[in-house]
Design an enzyme around this catalytic site. Structure first.
Site, PDB file in Angstrom:
ATOM      1  N   CYS A  62      41.263  33.731  36.605  1.00 26.30           N
ATOM      2  CA  CYS A  62      42.111  34.907  36.807  1.00 26.30           C
ATOM      3  C   CYS A  62      41.790  36.056  35.859  1.00 26.30           C
ATOM      4  O   CYS A  62      41.716  37.214  36.283  1.00 26.30           O
ATOM      5  CB  CYS A  62      43.588  34.528  36.700  1.00 26.30           C
ATOM      6  N   HIS A  90      48.670  33.505  33.385  1.00 30.75           N
ATOM      7  CA  HIS A  90      48.023  33.962  34.618  1.00 30.75           C
ATOM      8  C   HIS A  90      48.155  35.474  34.736  1.00 30.75           C
ATOM      9  O   HIS A  90      49.161  36.052  34.317  1.00 30.75           O
ATOM     10  CB  HIS A  90      48.669  33.278  35.829  1.00 30.75           C
ATOM     11  N   HIS A 108      44.325  37.947  42.919  1.00 28.93           N
ATOM     12  CA  HIS A 108      44.129  37.089  41.748  1.00 28.93           C
ATOM     13  C   HIS A 108      43.247  35.907  42.114  1.00 28.93           C
ATOM     14  O   HIS A 108      42.984  35.648  43.290  1.00 28.93           O
ATOM     15  CB  HIS A 108      45.479  36.608  41.208  1.00 28.93           C
TER      16      HIS A 108
END
Length: 183
Positions: A82, A134, A146
């Protein structure tokens, strides 16, 4: 594979439309405008209302990465995580260098609430953790791009999973850009 073919066909059609439009008078309507065609295409494919002010470079870039597998520590189309995906978007689309780790990237932003997000802002999550774990890039209409366990994809902030773990949004601070570039 079919998605790549459709995208290639769209690019060819847009290029043809652009060269055709150059030979016509300036009175082209919206249906013949290549940027408008691309906007309509990305609106349908990504589920985001892409308007005339949207960054088509951002949508094209993300589209080219959709489906790339997730790989912790990865930073190529063979596998990417990510933070590397967010870093690559910022480098290639916005010509801005950001840090490599989601927690470090958060240190470079002005925190935002969900309702303050604009296209290109970052979204941060604390997934089963007390710290940020994240990051994604906001596209609009509560959607963000993402890289997660399912690979590079577009998700909705209102999905129960992401809604539960959403921490904050963020916009890169101008000072953070300067400080990072000077180091």
């Amino acid at each position: 594979m079919n998605k790549k073919f459709l995208f290639s066909t769209l690019i060819v059609l847009c290029s043809f439309s652009a060269s055709f439009a150059q030979n016509k008078t300036k009175e082209t309507n919206k249906l013949e405008d290549p940027d408008n065609l691309a906007s309509q295409y990305f609106s349908q494919v990504m589920g985001v209302a892409v308007d005339a002010t949207s960054n088509l470079k951002l949508y094209k870039f993300i589209y080219e990465w959709i489906g790339t597998p997730y790989r912790f520590g990865g930073n190529t189309k063979n596998g990417i995580d990510c933070s590397a995906f967010a870093k690559t978007i910022y480098q290639k689309v916005f010509n801005t260098t950001i840090l490599r780790n989601s927690r470090d990237i958060f240190s470079m932003v002005d925190p935002l609430a969900k309702d303050e997000l604009k296209e290109g802002d970052l979204v941060f999550f604390k997934i089963k953790s007390r710290s940020i774990s994240h990051v994604g890039v906001y596209l609009g209409d509560n959607r963000f791009a993402h890289s997660s366990s399912g690979g590079v994809k577009i998700s909705n902030l209102n999905e129960p999973y992401y809604s539960r773990y959403f921490y904050k949004g963020g916009r890169i601070l101008d000072d953070a850009k300067k400080d990072f570039v000077e180091e």
